[in-house]
Design an enzyme around this catalytic site. Structure first.
Site, PDB file in Angstrom:
ATOM      1  N   ARG A  21       0.827  -1.207   0.000  1.00 27.20           N
ATOM      2  CA  ARG A  21       0.000   0.000   0.000  1.00 27.20           C
ATOM      3  C   ARG A  21       0.858   1.254   0.000  1.00 27.20           C
ATOM      4  NH1 ARG A  21      -5.498  -1.401   3.046  1.00 27.20           N
ATOM      5  NH2 ARG A  21      -5.634  -3.537   2.293  1.00 27.20           N
ATOM      6  N   SER A 188     -19.513  -1.666   1.059  1.00 27.53           N
ATOM      7  CA  SER A 188     -18.789  -0.554   0.435  1.00 27.53           C
ATOM      8  C   SER A 188     -17.938  -0.955  -0.753  1.00 27.53           C
ATOM      9  CB  SER A 188     -17.914   0.134   1.465  1.00 27.53           C
ATOM     10  OG  SER A 188     -16.811  -0.688   1.772  1.00 27.53           O
ATOM     11  N   HIS A 216     -21.891   3.369   5.289  1.00 26.41           N
ATOM     12  CA  HIS A 216     -21.862   3.892   3.914  1.00 26.41           C
ATOM     13  C   HIS A 216     -23.228   4.405   3.464  1.00 26.41           C
ATOM     14  CE1 HIS A 216     -17.704   2.931   3.090  1.00 26.41           C
ATOM     15  NE2 HIS A 216     -17.901   1.900   3.882  1.00 26.41           N
ATOM     16  N   THR A 244     -21.059   6.190  11.067  1.00 27.52           N
ATOM     17  CA  THR A 244     -19.838   6.980  11.217  1.00 27.52           C
ATOM     18  C   THR A 244     -20.157   8.446  10.976  1.00 27.52           C
ATOM     19  OG1 THR A 244     -17.550   7.258  10.495  1.00 27.52           O
ATOM     20  CG2 THR A 244     -19.139   6.758   8.777  1.00 27.52           C
ATOM     21  N   LYS A 247     -17.735   9.681   6.990  1.00 31.77           N
ATOM     22  CA  LYS A 247     -17.923   9.498   5.547  1.00 31.77           C
ATOM     23  C   LYS A 247     -18.956  10.512   5.037  1.00 31.77           C
ATOM     24  CE  LYS A 247     -15.780   5.045   6.014  1.00 31.77           C
ATOM     25  NZ  LYS A 247     -15.860   3.590   6.129  1.00 31.77           N
ATOM     26  N   THR A 277     -10.079   8.910  25.538  1.00 27.49           N
ATOM     27  CA  THR A 277     -10.448  10.332  25.581  1.00 27.49           C
ATOM     28  C   THR A 277     -11.482  10.631  24.500  1.00 27.49           C
ATOM     29  OG1 THR A 277      -8.276  10.901  26.416  1.00 27.49           O
ATOM     30  CG2 THR A 277      -9.530  12.684  25.388  1.00 27.49           C
ATOM     31  N   THR A 362      -8.764  -6.357   1.191  1.00 32.94           N
ATOM     32  CA  THR A 362      -9.993  -5.561   1.219  1.00 32.94           C
ATOM     33  C   THR A 362     -11.061  -6.208   0.343  1.00 32.94           C
ATOM     34  OG1 THR A 362      -8.597  -3.614   1.513  1.00 32.94           O
ATOM     35  CG2 THR A 362     -10.890  -3.212   0.944  1.00 32.94           C
TER      36      THR A 362
HETATM   37  C1  LIG Z   1     -15.105   2.771   7.202  1.00 32.59           C
HETATM   38  C2  LIG Z   1     -15.970   1.704   7.815  1.00 32.59           C
HETATM   39  C3  LIG Z   1     -16.109   1.596   9.199  1.00 32.59           C
HETATM   40  C4  LIG Z   1     -15.257   2.381  10.138  1.00 32.59           C
HETATM   41  O1  LIG Z   1     -15.668   3.696  10.229  1.00 32.59           O
HETATM   42  P1  LIG Z   1     -14.596   4.827  10.603  1.00 32.59           P
HETATM   43  O2  LIG Z   1     -15.407   5.935  11.137  1.00 32.59           O
HETATM   44  O3  LIG Z   1     -13.858   5.146   9.335  1.00 32.59           O
HETATM   45  O4  LIG Z   1     -13.675   4.220  11.621  1.00 32.59           O
HETATM   46  C5  LIG Z   1     -17.058   0.725   9.702  1.00 32.59           C
HETATM   47  N1  LIG Z   1     -17.808  -0.049   8.892  1.00 32.59           N
HETATM   48  C6  LIG Z   1     -17.663   0.000   7.556  1.00 32.59           C
HETATM   49  C7  LIG Z   1     -18.530  -0.874   6.708  1.00 32.59           C
HETATM   50  C8  LIG Z   1     -16.733   0.856   6.968  1.00 32.59           C
HETATM   51  O5  LIG Z   1     -16.551   0.863   5.649  1.00 32.59           O
END
Ligand SMILES: *Cc1c(COP(=O)(O)O)cnc(C)c1O
Length: 403
Positions: A21, A188, A216, A244, A247, A277, A362
């Site tokens: 990578r 994703s 996603h 999240t 994204k 934290t 991946t």
């Molecule tokens: C990116 C991702 C996460 C992790 O989220 P982050 O906020 O980037 O740590 C969890 N689940 C899936 C399916 C993801 O693609």
């Protein structure tokens, strides 16, 4: 043991397989997404980013930046502690209320990333429910797999997006045991979407909890950006909705939304929540502004869907193969790690286009791809340039084109 030699030999293996990578050194410019300065070997130059997970460009939204500046200047840089010890800022509390409302749940709980929210929540639920059995989709994200593994609970992997296989697996389990079904909404890498209603029906039939990763989908789907579960009117049927802030919402952080008791349970027992934290207040304030904006505005979602359709249509015209799916993710299939890396390098070096190659682990070997994520900020000219570049490279490397 010669430790250094061991590390170098392992890395050489990755190089040979073409899946070492290399991070692109980028400097994004607020107000000019998807443009960024690429700091490469030949010095800095402007590139167009086609693989960002800041799907809607909320990372440069004026409301978000203003909220973050306000909280930074008002509250200072860091949170100052864990949530329990001096680190609960008013911005965290407001954000959790907003997230609970977004998903129609009683409560929400913030984590420092989506990865941590999955890891901590799944490991806590599966380890603390006595005799819990986890049913997990074969293509679940690494953070879910790691959380489930850490729980040491009994685990059954069901075929990807396959309600019948899930049912078969559930039938073999003692009806008296607690059961947790874990899956995602939008996957994703292939961009396919889970049969959420069918999974909820089966969960009801077998008395199982449901846990959905909407990472996603949040911000992108549903009339208020509450994800696919909101779009399909299913939020109330899911036990835990995980998402999240990094994204679609464009910032950083993770969360779950669920009943008050479920959130309180995880708040009280999850090591990954308790001993870290909390997020800087500025991030919480920015996420709050982003969510509030996307609850009201359809502009970004519509703009994205429009750009996705345009890219797909143009790929079809020139015959470049991409996986059909009902989401915003456009996987352009290459099927070879070395070639995938080479195409990505050529796009960057010759055409100032940045799309990171996606390789094993991946995605499975032989399904290496370029994962293109069109955003509302990609112009017609950007699309023309992308399609022209892909067409030129496809011919040059001798990859097959569709009829
Ligand atoms: C990116 C991702 C996460 C992790 O989220 P982050 O906020 O980037 O740590 C969890 N689940 C899936 C399916 C993801 O693609």
């Amino acid at each position: 043991m010669d430790y250094e030699n061991f590390f170098r030999a392992e890395l050489d293996g990755l190089h040979r397989e073409g899946r070492y990578r290399v991070f692109a050194d980028l400097e994004r410019h607020a107000g000019h997404f998807p443009r960024a300065t690429y700091h490469g070997a030949k010095g800095p130059r402007d590139v167009t980013v086609w693989c960002s997970n800041d799907y809607l460009g909320m990372g440069q939204h004026p409301d978000v930046l203003a909220a973050m500046h306000g909280a930074l200047d008002g509250c200072g840089a860091g949170a100052g502690g864990t949530r329990n010890i001096a680190g609960t800022n008013h911005h965290h509390v407001l954000l959790e209320r907003e997230l609970a409302d977004l998903h129609g749940k009683e409560s929400a709980l913030l984590f420092n990333s989506g990865y941590m929210s999955n890891w901590a929540s799944l490991s806590t639920l599966a380890s603390r429910l006595p005799g819990c059995v986890v049913l997990t989709d074969a293509l679940n994200h690494a953070s879910m797999i790691e959380g489930i593994r850490h729980s040491r609970a009994e685990k059954h992997v069901f075929a990807h997006n396959d309600p019948e296989d899930l049912r078969r697996k559930l039938k073999t389990i003692d009806p008296g045991r607690p059961k947790l079904i874990a899956f995602e909404s939008v996957y994703s890498m292939d961009g396919d979407i889970a049969p959420i209603a069918a999974f909820c029906d089966i969960a009801d039939e077998f008395g199982a909890m449901t846990y959905i990763d909407e990472v996603h989908a949040v911000g992108l789907y549903g009339p208020r950006g509450g994800g696919v579960s909101e779009r399909e009117g299913l939020s109330h049927r899911l036990t835990v909705i995980e998402g999240t802030l990094a994204k679609g919402f464009g910032i950083m952080g993770g969360y779950i939304a669920a009943s008050a008791a479920t959130c309180d349970f995880i708040r009280s027992f999850a090591s990954g929540f308790i001993f870290s934290t909390s997020l800087p207040p500025a991030l919480a304030a920015g996420a709050l502004a982003s969510i509030r904006h996307l609850k009201r505005s359809q502009t970004e979602r519509q703009g994205q869907q429009d750009r996705v359709a345009a890219v797909r249509a143009r790929l079809d015209i020139v015959g470049i193969p991409h996986l059909p799916n009902p989401s915003h993710i456009v996987p352009v299939m290459v099927g070879d790690a070395v070639l995938c890396k080479r195409i990505s390098d050529e796009l960057l070096e010759r055409f100032d286009i940045y799309v990171q190659p996606i390789n094993y682990p991946t995605v499975p070997r032989g399904t290496e791809r370029l994962r293109i994520t069109p955003s509302p900020m990609h112009s017609d000219a950007d699309i023309d340039h992308l399609i022209g570049a892909l067409t030129a490279i496809w011919g040059q490397v001798g990859l097959k084109r569709a009829a």
